[in-house]
Design a protein around this motif. Sequence first.
Motif, PDB file in Angstrom:
ATOM      1  N   PHE A 122       0.874  -1.180   0.000  1.00 29.14           N
ATOM      2  CA  PHE A 122       0.000   0.000   0.000  1.00 29.14           C
ATOM      3  C   PHE A 122       0.906   1.222   0.000  1.00 29.14           C
ATOM      4  CE2 PHE A 122      -2.415   3.396   1.893  1.00 29.14           C
ATOM      5  CZ  PHE A 122      -3.738   3.188   1.504  1.00 29.14           C
ATOM      6  N   ALA A 123       0.791   2.066  -1.031  1.00 18.87           N
ATOM      7  CA  ALA A 123       1.711   3.200  -1.180  1.00 18.87           C
ATOM      8  C   ALA A 123       0.955   4.509  -1.322  1.00 18.87           C
ATOM      9  CB  ALA A 123       2.616   2.996  -2.392  1.00 18.87           C
ATOM     10  N   ARG A 124       1.479   5.551  -0.670  1.00 19.41           N
ATOM     11  CA  ARG A 124       0.957   6.906  -0.821  1.00 19.41           C
ATOM     12  C   ARG A 124       1.967   7.740  -1.607  1.00 19.41           C
ATOM     13  NH1 ARG A 124      -3.294   9.150   1.224  1.00 19.41           N
ATOM     14  NH2 ARG A 124      -4.641   7.947   2.616  1.00 19.41           N
ATOM     15  N   PHE A 125       1.434   8.574  -2.509  1.00 19.92           N
ATOM     16  CA  PHE A 125       2.283   9.418  -3.337  1.00 19.92           C
ATOM     17  C   PHE A 125       1.775  10.850  -3.328  1.00 19.92           C
ATOM     18  CE2 PHE A 125       3.580   5.401  -5.115  1.00 19.92           C
ATOM     19  CZ  PHE A 125       4.856   5.613  -5.632  1.00 19.92           C
ATOM     20  N   GLY A 126       2.726  11.789  -3.488  1.00 20.90           N
ATOM     21  CA  GLY A 126       2.452  13.152  -3.881  1.00 20.90           C
ATOM     22  C   GLY A 126       3.139  13.300  -5.227  1.00 20.90           C
ATOM     23  N   LYS A 127       4.124  14.223  -5.296  1.00 21.76           N
ATOM     24  CA  LYS A 127       4.915  14.286  -6.525  1.00 21.76           C
ATOM     25  C   LYS A 127       5.830  13.071  -6.629  1.00 21.76           C
ATOM     26  CE  LYS A 127       8.673  17.111  -4.616  1.00 21.76           C
ATOM     27  NZ  LYS A 127       9.411  18.386  -4.726  1.00 21.76           N
ATOM     28  N   THR A 128       6.114  12.457  -5.490  1.00 25.61           N
ATOM     29  CA  THR A 128       6.892  11.222  -5.464  1.00 25.61           C
ATOM     30  C   THR A 128       6.431  10.408  -4.253  1.00 25.61           C
ATOM     31  OG1 THR A 128       9.135  10.302  -5.536  1.00 25.61           O
ATOM     32  CG2 THR A 128       8.794  12.236  -4.136  1.00 25.61           C
ATOM     33  N   SER A 182      -9.600  15.043  -6.250  1.00 23.26           N
ATOM     34  CA  SER A 182      -9.085  15.181  -4.888  1.00 23.26           C
ATOM     35  C   SER A 182      -8.785  13.843  -4.232  1.00 23.26           C
ATOM     36  CB  SER A 182     -10.082  15.964  -4.018  1.00 23.26           C
ATOM     37  OG  SER A 182     -11.332  15.301  -3.959  1.00 23.26           O
ATOM     38  N   HIS A 183      -9.110  12.740  -4.901  1.00 21.71           N
ATOM     39  CA  HIS A 183      -8.815  11.417  -4.338  1.00 21.71           C
ATOM     40  C   HIS A 183      -8.666  10.429  -5.487  1.00 21.71           C
ATOM     41  CE1 HIS A 183      -8.576   8.339  -1.262  1.00 21.71           C
ATOM     42  NE2 HIS A 183      -9.485   7.627  -1.906  1.00 21.71           N
ATOM     43  N   LEU A 184      -7.514   9.784  -5.541  1.00 18.13           N
ATOM     44  CA  LEU A 184      -7.207   8.835  -6.607  1.00 18.13           C
ATOM     45  C   LEU A 184      -6.689   7.540  -6.012  1.00 18.13           C
ATOM     46  CD1 LEU A 184      -6.656   8.048  -9.608  1.00 18.13           C
ATOM     47  CD2 LEU A 184      -4.421   9.154  -9.360  1.00 18.13           C
ATOM     48  N   VAL A 185      -7.249   6.417  -6.463  1.00 19.55           N
ATOM     49  CA  VAL A 185      -6.807   5.099  -6.025  1.00 19.55           C
ATOM     50  C   VAL A 185      -6.570   4.243  -7.265  1.00 19.55           C
ATOM     51  CG1 VAL A 185      -7.418   2.984  -4.784  1.00 19.55           C
ATOM     52  CG2 VAL A 185      -8.095   5.210  -3.866  1.00 19.55           C
ATOM     53  N   THR A 194      -1.892  -1.254  -3.873  1.00 21.07           N
ATOM     54  CA  THR A 194      -2.743  -0.072  -3.963  1.00 21.07           C
ATOM     55  C   THR A 194      -1.888   1.184  -3.927  1.00 21.07           C
ATOM     56  OG1 THR A 194      -4.552  -1.206  -2.797  1.00 21.07           O
ATOM     57  CG2 THR A 194      -4.633   1.209  -2.881  1.00 21.07           C
ATOM     58  N   VAL A 195      -2.135   2.085  -4.868  1.00 18.42           N
ATOM     59  CA  VAL A 195      -1.537   3.422  -4.854  1.00 18.42           C
ATOM     60  C   VAL A 195      -2.640   4.420  -4.531  1.00 18.42           C
ATOM     61  CG1 VAL A 195      -0.661   5.273  -6.340  1.00 18.42           C
ATOM     62  CG2 VAL A 195       0.416   3.027  -6.383  1.00 18.42           C
ATOM     63  N   VAL A 196      -2.368   5.320  -3.597  1.00 17.23           N
ATOM     64  CA  VAL A 196      -3.330   6.342  -3.194  1.00 17.23           C
ATOM     65  C   VAL A 196      -2.684   7.714  -3.325  1.00 17.23           C
ATOM     66  CG1 VAL A 196      -4.630   7.310  -1.262  1.00 17.23           C
ATOM     67  CG2 VAL A 196      -4.615   4.838  -1.625  1.00 17.23           C
ATOM     68  N   MET A 197      -3.430   8.655  -3.879  1.00 21.49           N
ATOM     69  CA  MET A 197      -3.044  10.063  -3.876  1.00 21.49           C
ATOM     70  C   MET A 197      -4.221  10.838  -3.302  1.00 21.49           C
ATOM     71  SD  MET A 197      -1.100  10.516  -7.559  1.00 21.49           S
ATOM     72  CE  MET A 197      -0.362  12.108  -7.128  1.00 21.49           C
ATOM     73  N   ASP A 198      -3.998  11.515  -2.161  1.00 28.08           N
ATOM     74  CA  ASP A 198      -5.070  12.295  -1.556  1.00 28.08           C
ATOM     75  C   ASP A 198      -5.002  13.740  -2.052  1.00 28.08           C
ATOM     76  OD1 ASP A 198      -2.968  13.465  -0.162  1.00 28.08           O
ATOM     77  OD2 ASP A 198      -3.424  12.454   1.733  1.00 28.08           O
ATOM     78  N   LYS A 199      -5.846  14.588  -1.475  1.00 30.66           N
ATOM     79  CA  LYS A 199      -5.946  15.965  -1.942  1.00 30.66           C
ATOM     80  C   LYS A 199      -4.618  16.693  -1.868  1.00 30.66           C
ATOM     81  CE  LYS A 199      -8.709  20.153  -1.192  1.00 30.66           C
ATOM     82  NZ  LYS A 199      -9.822  20.741  -0.410  1.00 30.66           N
ATOM     83  N   ASP A 200      -3.906  16.549  -0.743  1.00 35.25           N
ATOM     84  CA  ASP A 200      -2.621  17.224  -0.589  1.00 35.25           C
ATOM     85  C   ASP A 200      -1.583  16.688  -1.559  1.00 35.25           C
ATOM     86  OD1 ASP A 200      -3.657  18.823   1.402  1.00 35.25           O
ATOM     87  OD2 ASP A 200      -2.944  17.544   3.036  1.00 35.25           O
ATOM     88  N   GLY A 201      -1.563  15.363  -1.732  1.00 40.23           N
ATOM     89  CA  GLY A 201      -0.609  14.764  -2.650  1.00 40.23           C
ATOM     90  C   GLY A 201      -0.859  15.178  -4.090  1.00 40.23           C
ATOM     91  N   LEU A 202      -2.126  15.248  -4.479  1.00 39.59           N
ATOM     92  CA  LEU A 202      -2.466  15.670  -5.839  1.00 39.59           C
ATOM     93  C   LEU A 202      -2.080  17.126  -6.066  1.00 39.59           C
ATOM     94  CD1 LEU A 202      -5.913  13.897  -5.951  1.00 39.59           C
ATOM     95  CD2 LEU A 202      -4.021  13.395  -7.509  1.00 39.59           C
ATOM     96  N   ARG A 203      -2.320  17.975  -5.070  1.00 36.00           N
ATOM     97  CA  ARG A 203      -1.946  19.382  -5.198  1.00 36.00           C
ATOM     98  C   ARG A 203      -0.426  19.527  -5.305  1.00 36.00           C
ATOM     99  NH1 ARG A 203      -4.093  21.187  -0.932  1.00 36.00           N
ATOM    100  NH2 ARG A 203      -2.243  21.217   0.395  1.00 36.00           N
ATOM    101  N   GLU A 204       0.293  18.771  -4.500  1.00 35.96           N
ATOM    102  CA  GLU A 204       1.753  18.827  -4.557  1.00 35.96           C
ATOM    103  C   GLU A 204       2.259  18.418  -5.937  1.00 35.96           C
ATOM    104  OE1 GLU A 204       4.980  17.204  -1.520  1.00 35.96           O
ATOM    105  OE2 GLU A 204       4.273  15.616  -2.872  1.00 35.96           O
ATOM    106  N   PHE A 205       1.652  17.392  -6.489  1.00 35.72           N
ATOM    107  CA  PHE A 205       2.067  16.929  -7.816  1.00 35.72           C
ATOM    108  C   PHE A 205       1.847  18.017  -8.864  1.00 35.72           C
ATOM    109  CE2 PHE A 205       1.453  15.006 -11.935  1.00 35.72           C
ATOM    110  CZ  PHE A 205       2.421  14.025 -12.000  1.00 35.72           C
ATOM    111  N   ARG A 206       0.669  18.639  -8.819  1.00 37.84           N
ATOM    112  CA  ARG A 206       0.355  19.663  -9.819  1.00 37.84           C
ATOM    113  C   ARG A 206       1.272  20.872  -9.661  1.00 37.84           C
ATOM    114  NH1 ARG A 206      -5.170  18.440  -7.949  1.00 37.84           N
ATOM    115  NH2 ARG A 206      -6.094  16.931  -9.406  1.00 37.84           N
ATOM    116  N   GLU A 207       1.511  21.282  -8.415  1.00 42.07           N
ATOM    117  CA  GLU A 207       2.350  22.461  -8.178  1.00 42.07           C
ATOM    118  C   GLU A 207       3.803  22.217  -8.545  1.00 42.07           C
ATOM    119  OE1 GLU A 207       1.677  23.396  -4.101  1.00 42.07           O
ATOM    120  OE2 GLU A 207      -0.255  24.404  -4.473  1.00 42.07           O
TER     121      GLU A 207
END
Length: 302
Positions: A122-128, A182-185, A194-207
């Motif tokens: 189970f992994a969480r990501f932002g820009k990385t 705002s939520h990607l699985v 499972t890869v999860v990107m939450d709201k903060d992680g997605l924003r970090e990736f875009r920025e």
Amino acid sequence: MASWADYFDLLPDPIFLLILNRVSDIKTLLRCRSVSKRFNSLVPQADSLLLRVDRVISASDDGVSFLSALFKSLLDLISVNPNRLPNSPSQILRGFDAIRSLRIELPSGDLRLEKGTSIKWFARFGKTLESCVIFAFRNGAEPSGDNGGLKTRVVWTISALIAASARHYMMADVVSEQHFLSHLVVNDRENEGTVVMDKDGLREFRESGGGEEINGCGVWWRNNRTMVPAVAMRMRHEAKLELSGGMEMEGATLVIVRPVGGKEHSGDEWLVSEAFGEEGVYAEAVERLLNSRSYILEMNSF
């Protein structure tokens, strides 16, 4: 006598959208667009979507990206006008204007380890990578040469991290273009990873600009996956676990991975609970392993 479509016309738009979000399956929703003008106008406003992929085409086939191939397999099953088929993942999702929650289900896990080995991650990501929890073991009925020695455990860990980074990579275009997301699985039907990107992680990736560079030198991407940063791995291991249901696990291993120098937003217990807290026999095994002696390994970026 009124048709079922007529009864739907009596529903206010907010109620209708609640129904569409319950449906969520993209394949079904695309078919719904052909029912009526109202269906066609409201379906794109569904904000909770599920994409089930039925087959995976290699990223090297005809130069087509892995993600494009996944969506192509979906299109093969949808009865719509072939002259109007989108030809890229971003074009398919542009048909939906308000995606906030997206789950993509792959047909199978990514790893094919030696016979008798099971692995879950189970992994969480932002820009990385932000964190990854990995649990692996051998079936007690299967003979084992090294009983899950250190070399084997490191191979399990690296394999899971590569699989996670590949799934993150294939989501780059979707994350960059779906601004309300705002939520990607991204998971698989075998429930391996499972890869999860939450709201903060997605924003970090875009920025960050979508992953063009890291530290001003060198790209994030490597061989169709996101580069894994230098990480610290807290590893726990038991040569043999005998669980309450009579199941035996050999070489049971729990690894919690975090980037070196990163902030520890959550403790080991919370991360493990999030990953495997409702997984029955796995939950019991990882709870036992949390009480085992741990040791730290560090690995350079790869």
